[in-house]
Scaffold this active site. Sequence first.
Site, PDB file in Angstrom:
ATOM      1  N   THR A 200       0.831  -1.195   0.000  1.00 21.76           N
ATOM      2  CA  THR A 200       0.000   0.000   0.000  1.00 21.76           C
ATOM      3  C   THR A 200       0.871   1.251   0.000  1.00 21.76           C
ATOM      4  O   THR A 200       2.087   1.180  -0.235  1.00 21.76           O
ATOM      5  CB  THR A 200      -1.010  -0.033   1.171  1.00 21.76           C
ATOM      6  OG1 THR A 200      -1.917   1.059   1.043  1.00 21.76           O
ATOM      7  CG2 THR A 200      -0.325  -0.003   2.517  1.00 21.76           C
TER       8      THR A 200
ATOM      9  N   LYS B 248       3.337   1.208  -3.964  1.00 23.73           N
ATOM     10  CA  LYS B 248       2.707   0.428  -5.034  1.00 23.73           C
ATOM     11  C   LYS B 248       3.426   0.544  -6.374  1.00 23.73           C
ATOM     12  O   LYS B 248       3.567  -0.447  -7.097  1.00 23.73           O
ATOM     13  CB  LYS B 248       1.243   0.841  -5.192  1.00 23.73           C
ATOM     14  CG  LYS B 248       0.371   0.454  -4.014  1.00 23.73           C
ATOM     15  CD  LYS B 248      -1.080   0.832  -4.258  1.00 23.73           C
ATOM     16  CE  LYS B 248      -1.942   0.425  -3.078  1.00 23.73           C
ATOM     17  NZ  LYS B 248      -3.372   0.689  -3.327  1.00 23.73           N
TER      18      LYS B 248
ATOM     19  N   ASN C  16      -0.394  -4.108  -5.820  1.00 22.92           N
ATOM     20  CA  ASN C  16      -0.848  -4.121  -4.430  1.00 22.92           C
ATOM     21  C   ASN C  16      -0.768  -5.506  -3.792  1.00 22.92           C
ATOM     22  O   ASN C  16      -1.108  -5.670  -2.629  1.00 22.92           O
ATOM     23  CB  ASN C  16      -2.257  -3.523  -4.287  1.00 22.92           C
ATOM     24  CG  ASN C  16      -3.366  -4.494  -4.614  1.00 22.92           C
ATOM     25  OD1 ASN C  16      -3.240  -5.304  -5.538  1.00 22.92           O
ATOM     26  ND2 ASN C  16      -4.463  -4.420  -3.884  1.00 22.92           N
TER      27      ASN C  16
ATOM     28  N   ASP D  87      -6.811  -3.663  -6.755  1.00 22.84           N
ATOM     29  CA  ASP D  87      -7.548  -2.496  -6.265  1.00 22.84           C
ATOM     30  C   ASP D  87      -8.769  -2.188  -7.124  1.00 22.84           C
ATOM     31  O   ASP D  87      -9.851  -1.896  -6.606  1.00 22.84           O
ATOM     32  CB  ASP D  87      -6.634  -1.266  -6.225  1.00 22.84           C
ATOM     33  CG  ASP D  87      -5.743  -1.233  -4.997  1.00 22.84           C
ATOM     34  OD1 ASP D  87      -6.078  -1.914  -4.002  1.00 22.84           O
ATOM     35  OD2 ASP D  87      -4.720  -0.532  -5.021  1.00 22.84           O
TER      36      ASP D  87
ATOM     37  N   ALA E  98      -4.994  10.335 -10.070  1.00 22.74           N
ATOM     38  CA  ALA E  98      -4.507   9.674 -11.282  1.00 22.74           C
ATOM     39  C   ALA E  98      -3.282   8.834 -10.961  1.00 22.74           C
ATOM     40  O   ALA E  98      -2.491   8.517 -11.836  1.00 22.74           O
ATOM     41  CB  ALA E  98      -4.187  10.709 -12.361  1.00 22.74           C
TER      42      ALA E  98
ATOM     43  N   ILE F  23     -11.765   5.634  -0.894  1.00 24.54           N
ATOM     44  CA  ILE F  23     -10.975   4.401  -0.803  1.00 24.54           C
ATOM     45  C   ILE F  23     -10.169   4.345   0.488  1.00 24.54           C
ATOM     46  O   ILE F  23      -9.517   3.340   0.763  1.00 24.54           O
ATOM     47  CB  ILE F  23     -10.034   4.225  -2.015  1.00 24.54           C
ATOM     48  CG1 ILE F  23      -8.930   5.284  -2.021  1.00 24.54           C
ATOM     49  CG2 ILE F  23     -10.826   4.240  -3.314  1.00 24.54           C
ATOM     50  CD1 ILE F  23      -7.789   4.956  -2.961  1.00 24.54           C
TER      51      ILE F  23
ATOM     52  N   GLY G 151     -14.403   2.935   2.236  1.00 28.56           N
ATOM     53  CA  GLY G 151     -13.180   2.401   1.665  1.00 28.56           C
ATOM     54  C   GLY G 151     -12.915   0.950   2.011  1.00 28.56           C
ATOM     55  O   GLY G 151     -12.241   0.240   1.263  1.00 28.56           O
TER      56      GLY G 151
END
Length: 264
Positions: free
Chosen positions: A66, A70, A91, A107, A132, A223, A246
Amino acid sequence: MLATTKVYGCIAHPIDHVKAPTLFTSIFNKKKIDAIMIPIHVYPENLENVVNSLKLVRNFHGMTVTIPHKQSISKLCKKLDDDALFTGAVNWIKFDEHRNLIGNNFDGKGFINGFLGQNYILKDKRVCIFGAGGAAVAIAYALTDTNIKSLKIINRNVNKAFHLKEKLTIKHKSLSVDVSNVDNYILDDCDVIINATSLGLRDGDQIPFDVDKTTKNSIIADIIMQPKDTKLLKTAKNLGRSIHYGKYMIESQTDLVGQFLEIW
């Protein structure tokens, strides 16, 4: 715990927000699998050294990855599965017989499965995603397979958002994808708005977007897993919006992870 217990990890920085060790150790126990998951707190500059050391630990079989590792860990993988290849982020990793890293990214599929599992609908919906980076790319990639009507990407770095748009439209040429920056955006034309940034993870983080700009029928998704009720979701709830937590993103990855690790 036995001498034969398989060890899995959750690698992060910071570490106090992670829920995976509790979740997966509980699943291992319920399924009577001789395994545990431990939290692994690693600073970014030490990531490669730690990964190389873990290759030498023969009873260490893989880990979830995480923030902020990543994308960096994807460069250390010998093989990347399709979702990880597209996103450039990982992940989950496991080891092959030579202790080389194999990376994947659940994810996107985890978010979609979790969202649909709460009886929300994505087909023909106008979706907006803030961010993004790693998780945002994975979710956007997965959204292209859900028959959404359109996708809007809003990001601080507009060039990064345009790059993601280009990749998505190559994969799905008929999908309408728009880009905006965080200083000038419209949300009243969106049905589902997703915070896929890390804003909300730390005390003092600003709210990622102005919920007042959304319509009363919109769904606000985050999330961030810890805290469960982020500032964004609290604000959305107070304004009468439907919200999506999340935690469902990781909880909905468990079957995919079990298949990837070949343990259930």
